[in-house]
Scaffold this motif. Structure first.
Motif, short mmCIF file in Angstrom:
data_model
loop_
_atom_site.label_atom_id
_atom_site.label_comp_id
_atom_site.label_asym_id
_atom_site.label_seq_id
_atom_site.Cartn_x
_atom_site.Cartn_y
_atom_site.Cartn_z
N MET A 1 -20.97 -1.46 43.32
CA MET A 1 -20.22 -0.19 43.29
C MET A 1 -19.71 0.08 41.88
SD MET A 1 -17.98 -0.18 46.83
CE MET A 1 -17.13 -1.72 46.51
N ARG A 2 -19.55 1.36 41.56
CA ARG A 2 -18.93 1.77 40.30
C ARG A 2 -17.40 1.84 40.54
NH1 ARG A 2 -21.85 4.30 36.39
NH2 ARG A 2 -20.19 5.81 35.98
N ILE A 3 -16.65 1.08 39.76
CA ILE A 3 -15.21 0.94 40.02
C ILE A 3 -14.39 1.41 38.81
CG2 ILE A 3 -13.36 -0.78 40.29
CD1 ILE A 3 -15.22 -2.33 42.11
N VAL A 4 -13.36 2.20 39.09
CA VAL A 4 -12.32 2.50 38.10
C VAL A 4 -11.10 1.68 38.47
CG1 VAL A 4 -10.73 4.24 37.21
CG2 VAL A 4 -13.14 4.81 37.54
N PHE A 5 -10.59 0.88 37.53
CA PHE A 5 -9.43 0.03 37.78
C PHE A 5 -8.17 0.73 37.30
CE2 PHE A 5 -6.32 -3.20 36.69
CZ PHE A 5 -6.38 -4.06 37.77
N MET A 6 -7.08 0.64 38.09
CA MET A 6 -5.80 1.23 37.70
C MET A 6 -4.70 0.18 37.81
SD MET A 6 -5.97 4.93 39.61
CE MET A 6 -7.46 5.95 39.56
N GLY A 7 -3.96 -0.04 36.74
CA GLY A 7 -2.88 -1.01 36.75
C GLY A 7 -2.17 -1.01 35.41
N THR A 8 -1.06 -1.76 35.33
CA THR A 8 -0.30 -1.75 34.09
C THR A 8 0.16 -3.13 33.61
OG1 THR A 8 0.47 0.51 34.47
CG2 THR A 8 1.77 -0.82 32.96
N PRO A 9 0.88 -3.94 34.43
CA PRO A 9 1.49 -5.17 33.88
C PRO A 9 0.50 -6.32 33.75
CG PRO A 9 2.04 -4.95 36.20
CD PRO A 9 1.25 -3.72 35.83
N ASP A 10 1.03 -7.43 33.26
CA ASP A 10 0.22 -8.62 33.06
C ASP A 10 -0.41 -9.09 34.37
OD1 ASP A 10 -0.58 -10.83 31.22
OD2 ASP A 10 0.58 -12.02 32.64
N PHE A 11 0.36 -9.00 35.45
CA PHE A 11 -0.15 -9.38 36.78
C PHE A 11 -1.44 -8.61 37.09
CE2 PHE A 11 0.10 -8.14 41.38
CZ PHE A 11 -0.25 -9.38 41.90
N ALA A 12 -1.47 -7.31 36.81
CA ALA A 12 -2.65 -6.49 37.08
C ALA A 12 -3.81 -6.87 36.16
CB ALA A 12 -2.31 -5.01 36.92
N ALA A 13 -3.49 -7.26 34.92
CA ALA A 13 -4.55 -7.60 33.96
C ALA A 13 -5.38 -8.79 34.45
CB ALA A 13 -3.92 -7.91 32.60
N HIS A 14 -4.75 -9.71 35.20
CA HIS A 14 -5.50 -10.85 35.75
C HIS A 14 -6.59 -10.35 36.71
CE1 HIS A 14 -3.09 -14.05 34.07
NE2 HIS A 14 -1.97 -13.47 34.49
N PHE A 15 -6.28 -9.33 37.49
CA PHE A 15 -7.26 -8.80 38.45
C PHE A 15 -8.35 -8.01 37.72
CE2 PHE A 15 -3.71 -9.84 41.12
CZ PHE A 15 -4.31 -10.32 42.27
N LEU A 16 -7.99 -7.32 36.66
CA LEU A 16 -9.01 -6.63 35.86
C LEU A 16 -9.98 -7.65 35.27
CD1 LEU A 16 -10.24 -4.22 34.41
CD2 LEU A 16 -8.46 -4.44 32.66
N ASP A 17 -9.45 -8.73 34.75
CA ASP A 17 -10.30 -9.77 34.18
C ASP A 17 -11.22 -10.35 35.26
OD1 ASP A 17 -10.98 -11.60 31.96
OD2 ASP A 17 -10.13 -13.11 33.29
N HIS A 18 -10.67 -10.57 36.46
CA HIS A 18 -11.49 -11.10 37.55
C HIS A 18 -12.63 -10.14 37.90
CE1 HIS A 18 -12.50 -13.13 41.28
NE2 HIS A 18 -12.44 -11.96 41.90
N LEU A 19 -12.33 -8.86 38.01
CA LEU A 19 -13.37 -7.89 38.36
C LEU A 19 -14.45 -7.77 37.28
CD1 LEU A 19 -11.29 -4.98 39.96
CD2 LEU A 19 -12.85 -6.54 41.14
N SER A 20 -14.07 -8.01 36.05
CA SER A 20 -15.03 -7.87 34.95
C SER A 20 -16.17 -8.89 35.04
CB SER A 20 -14.31 -8.03 33.60
OG SER A 20 -13.95 -9.38 33.39
N LYS A 21 -15.96 -9.93 35.87
CA LYS A 21 -16.98 -10.97 35.99
C LYS A 21 -18.02 -10.64 37.06
CE LYS A 21 -13.55 -14.22 34.33
NZ LYS A 21 -12.50 -15.19 34.70
N GLY A 22 -17.92 -9.45 37.65
CA GLY A 22 -18.92 -8.96 38.60
C GLY A 22 -18.58 -9.28 40.03
N PRO A 23 -19.42 -8.84 40.97
CA PRO A 23 -20.74 -8.23 40.79
C PRO A 23 -20.69 -6.70 40.62
CG PRO A 23 -20.35 -8.57 43.11
CD PRO A 23 -19.13 -9.11 42.39
N HIS A 24 -19.48 -6.09 40.72
CA HIS A 24 -19.41 -4.63 40.66
C HIS A 24 -19.30 -4.16 39.21
CE1 HIS A 24 -19.05 -4.67 45.01
NE2 HIS A 24 -18.12 -5.59 44.89
N GLU A 25 -19.55 -2.86 39.01
CA GLU A 25 -19.58 -2.31 37.64
C GLU A 25 -18.25 -1.61 37.33
OE1 GLU A 25 -22.09 0.88 34.90
OE2 GLU A 25 -22.46 0.75 37.07
#
Length: 312
Positions: free
Chosen positions: A1-25
Motif C-alpha cells: 500500500m501507498r502510505i502517508v505517515f502523520m505524527g510529531t514526537p519522538d514516540f511517533a518517529a519510532h513508528f515511522l522508522d519501523h514502517l520505512s523498513k517495508g513492506p509498504h511504500e
C-alpha cells in the motif's frame, strides 16, 4: 500500500522508522510546524520531521489540518492509507483523501483513556497494566473500531517515558498486523468499541503537576512518575519551586502531610497516608540532584524545620 505517515514526537518517529523498513511504500510524512524551543526560543523541527528527512521523504507541515489546501496537497500522493501516531484529530475531508482512510496507534487499551495523554493518566491512576491499540479513525476522538491490541505491564517505578518506550515493540507488531488486515481486505466484520466503558485522558496542564500532600504517598508517587518530564511533580520549599523527580512510597505514617525529615542522607516527606522518600530532587532553574546533595546544601535551621507545601 501507498502510505502517508502523520505524527510529531519522538514516540511517533519510532513508528515511522519501523514502517520505512517495508513492506509498504511510504510516500510522504505530515508533522507539526517547527516551533521555538527553550529559553533561547530556537526554532526546532519535530522529531518526526528529522526522521523523515533522514529517510529522504517529502514532509508536509500544515498550520491547520482543516485548510482545504492541506487536503489538496494530500490528494497528490494518491495514498491508500494514512498511518497516524500522536497527531491531530483529522476532519472528514482529510480522511476521505486516501483509499482506506486512516489508522491510529494509540497508547492505551481503548476504550480506556481516550484523549491526548493516555499513558500519563494510566500511570497517574495507578494502573498496573496498559497497552497499545490500532484502530480505524473516524471523526470522533479515539472512537473508531479496533483492529489490533497488545497488553503489557506498568511497573511501580515506570515513568511515562519508560512506558512509551515499552510500547514501541508491541505497537509496531500490532500495526503490522493491522496493515495486513487492511491490505488483504480483512476488515469487513470489525465491531465498534464498547463506548459505555470509555474514560477520558485529557491533555496535561501545568497545574496537574502540583503535589497535594493530602493525597497518599502512593498516589503522589504515581503522579510524579506519570507527569515526568512535564509538567513534573512540584511543590514549594522556602518560597521556591522544587520538583520531586524520583520517589519511593512507604506505608509508615510518622510524618504529617508536607512535614519532612532528613535522616542521614535520606529525605522523607509526610502525606495523608504513608511517607514518601524523595531520592532525586530539583530546585527550579538547577539540575536534578540526589536527595543527599540537597540535604547537604541547605542550612541547618532549614534542615531542622523541613517543610514542603502545595503550590498555591
Amino acid at each position: 500500500m501507498r502510505i502517508v505517515f502523520m505524527g510529531t514526537p519522538d514516540f511517533a518517529a519510532h513508528f515511522l522508522d519501523h514502517l520505512s523498513k517495508g513492506p509498504h511504500e511510504l510516500v510522504a510524512v505530515v508533522t507539526q510546524p517547527d516551533r521555538p524551543v527553550g529559553r533561547g526560543r530556537v526554532l526546532t523541527a519535530p522529531p518526526v520531521k528529522n526522521k523523515a528527512l533522514e529517510l529522504g521523504l517529502p514532509v508536509l507541515q500544515p498550520v491547520s489540518v482543516k485548510e482545504e489546501s492541506f487536503a489538496l496537497d494530500l490528494e497528490r500522493y494518491k495514498a491508500d492509507l494514512f498511518v497516524v501516531v500522536a497527531f491531530s484529530i483529522l476532519p472528514k475531508r482529510v480522511l476521505g483523501c486516501s483509499k482506506f482512510g486512516a489508522v491510529n496507534v494509540h497508547g492505551s487499551l481503548l476504550p480506556k483513556y481516550r484523549g491526548a495523554a493516555p499513558v500519563q493518566w494510566a500511570i497517574a491512576k495507578g494502573d498496573e497494566k496498559t497497552g497499545v491499540s490500532v484502530f480505524l479513525l473516524d471523526e470522533k476522538m479515539d472512537h473508531g473500531p479496533l483492529l489490533e491490541q497488545r497488553e503489557f505491564s506498568i511497573d511501580l517505578f515506570d515513568t511515562s517515558e519508560d512506558v512509551l518506550n515499552k510500547m514501541v515493540e508491541p505497537g509496531s507488531e500490532a500495526l503490522d498486523k493491522a496493515l495486513d488486515r487492511i491490505a488483504y481486505g480483512n476488515i469487513e466484520e470489525l465491531s465498534p468499541q464498547e463506548h459505555e466503558k470509555a474514560s477520558p485522558a485529557p491533555k496535561l496542564k501545568k497545574d496537574d503537576g502540583k503535589i497535594d500532600f493530602n493525597m497518599s504517598a502512593l498516589e503522589i508517587h504515581n503522579r510524579i512518575r506519570a507527569f515526568y518530564p512535564w509538567p513534573g511533580g512540584f511543590c514549594s520549599f522556602n518560597g521556591k519551586t522544587v520538583y520531586f523527580r524520583k520517589t519511593i512510597p512507604h506505608h509508615s505514617t510518622w510524618l504529617n502531610p508536607g512535614e519532612a525529615r532528613g535522616d542521614k542522607e535520606k529525605l522523607y516527606v509526610g502525606t495523608s497516608n504513608g511517607v514518601l522518600e524523595v531520592t532525586e530532587i530539583q530546585l527550579e532553574g538547577k539540575r536534578a540532584m540526589p536527595a543527599a546533595d540537597f540535604l547537604r546544601g541547605i542550612q541547618k535551621k532549614d534542615k531542622d524545620n523541613l517543610c514542603f507545601k502545595t503550590m498555591a
